[in-house]
Enzyme design. Structure first.
Site, PDB file in Angstrom:
ATOM      1  N   GLY A 208      -9.698  10.368  -2.985  1.00  0.00           N
ATOM      2  CA  GLY A 208      -9.841  11.781  -2.633  1.00  0.00           C
ATOM      3  C   GLY A 208     -11.154  12.395  -3.092  1.00  0.00           C
TER       4      GLY A 208
ATOM      5  N   ASP B 162       0.872  -1.175   0.000  1.00  0.00           N
ATOM      6  CA  ASP B 162       0.000   0.000   0.000  1.00  0.00           C
ATOM      7  C   ASP B 162       0.917   1.235   0.000  1.00  0.00           C
ATOM      8  OD1 ASP B 162      -2.295   1.739   0.615  1.00  0.00           O
ATOM      9  OD2 ASP B 162      -1.498   1.788   2.656  1.00  0.00           O
TER      10      ASP B 162
ATOM     11  N   ASP C 153      -0.183   5.115   1.024  1.00  0.00           N
ATOM     12  CA  ASP C 153      -0.396   6.084   2.106  1.00  0.00           C
ATOM     13  C   ASP C 153      -0.434   5.396   3.465  1.00  0.00           C
ATOM     14  OD1 ASP C 153      -0.574   8.459   0.526  1.00  0.00           O
ATOM     15  OD2 ASP C 153      -2.509   7.737  -0.188  1.00  0.00           O
TER      16      ASP C 153
ATOM     17  N   ASP D 280      -1.608  -0.554   6.149  1.00  0.00           N
ATOM     18  CA  ASP D 280      -1.670   0.106   7.460  1.00  0.00           C
ATOM     19  C   ASP D 280      -3.109   0.319   7.936  1.00  0.00           C
ATOM     20  OD1 ASP D 280      -2.159   2.202   5.490  1.00  0.00           O
ATOM     21  OD2 ASP D 280      -2.116   3.557   7.209  1.00  0.00           O
TER      22      ASP D 280
ATOM     23  N   SER E 282      -4.062   8.190  -6.317  1.00  0.00           N
ATOM     24  CA  SER E 282      -3.962   8.313  -7.773  1.00  0.00           C
ATOM     25  C   SER E 282      -2.492   8.345  -8.209  1.00  0.00           C
ATOM     26  CB  SER E 282      -4.728   9.532  -8.266  1.00  0.00           C
ATOM     27  OG  SER E 282      -4.462  10.647  -7.461  1.00  0.00           O
TER      28      SER E 282
END
Ligand SMILES: [Mg+2]
Length: 246
Positions: free
Chosen positions: A53, A10, A12, A179, A122
């Protein structure tokens, strides 16, 4: 054919603690557009339950009555402005990789494993982050599956399915590193074992189906408090993965 052959990361909160920079850039984009919206840390923690987002902005508008309803094009423009701010800050070196990320990727590549990315963020955000890591960081990854390439974002398994397809590997040969609960569900739904590295914005979520939960991967300067030896090494991951497959 269930030996570990690839690690899928992943972005972020996993490769780097990016969520706080995302939050600040959302707020800056709102202010630049003349909107009086300001996302606090506790609010952003809740909003992170919505992946993507543009989806997050739309959810915020729908959830908090009294806001002007924005057409999809305006939401897309707001999100584009936020992404431009984010990639600029990233290029300025605002974010560093989490402990052990660079070490584990180097270890995996040296051992002939593939590395991949499966994220709902993105593509411009990924490119900006990797460029900040190292000039050649894009080349470390054999597959990059991003949120704007699939129909359904995490917790749906789509982005992991895409990464597996790009890698040409079955889920049983791969291990996901995430996470968040949404990421964990996405990986599990695609049939992958998943290691959780906790992060400030996801701490306290239910990680029950995870292979293991650790503070971070650890490196010599920042030992992981949950592991004897302080580091989640490739041999340790292979061992966890093998046990999970039994
Ligand atoms: Mg994450």
């Amino acid at each position: 054919m269930d030996d570990l052959q690839a690690l899928i990361f992943d972005v972020d909160g996993t490769l780097a603690e990016t969520e706080e920079l995302h939050r600040l850039c959302f707020n800056a984009a709102f202010a630049a557009a003349g909107l009086d919206w300001s996302w606090s840390q506790p609010l952003y923690r809740d909003l992170l339950g919505v992946t993507g987002g543009k989806e997050r902005i739309a959810y915020f508008i729908a959830q908090f009555g009294g806001r002007p309803a924005l057409p999809a094009a305006d939401i897309a423009a707001l999100h584009a402005a936020k992404t431009a701010l984010y990639t600029t800050r990233m290029a300025e070196g605002a974010i560093a990789p989490r402990p052990g990320i660079l070490r584990l990727i180097a270890e995996a590549r040296a051992a002939g494993l593939a590395c991949a990315i499966a994220t709902t963020t993105s593509r411009p955000n990924i490119d900006a982050l990797l460029a900040a890591f190292a000039p050649d960081a894009l080349s470390w990854f054999d597959a990059i599956a991003a949120g704007d390439q699939v129909a359904a974002k995490k917790p749906a398994p789509d982005v992991y399915h895409l990464a597996l397809k790009q890698l040409g590997l079955p889920a049983a040969s791969c291990l996901a590193i995430e996470d968040s609960r949404n990421g964990l569900e996405s990986a599990r739904a695609a049939g992958l074992a998943c290691l959780i590295t906790r992060s400030p914005y996801t701490d306290g979520q239910n990680f029950a189906p995870a292979l293991h939960v650790v503070e971070h991967l650890g490196d010599p300067d920042h030992p992981c408090p949950d592991i004897a030896g302080g580091m989640v090494t490739l041999p340790l991951l292979r061992d966890w993965h093998r046990r999970a497959r039994r």
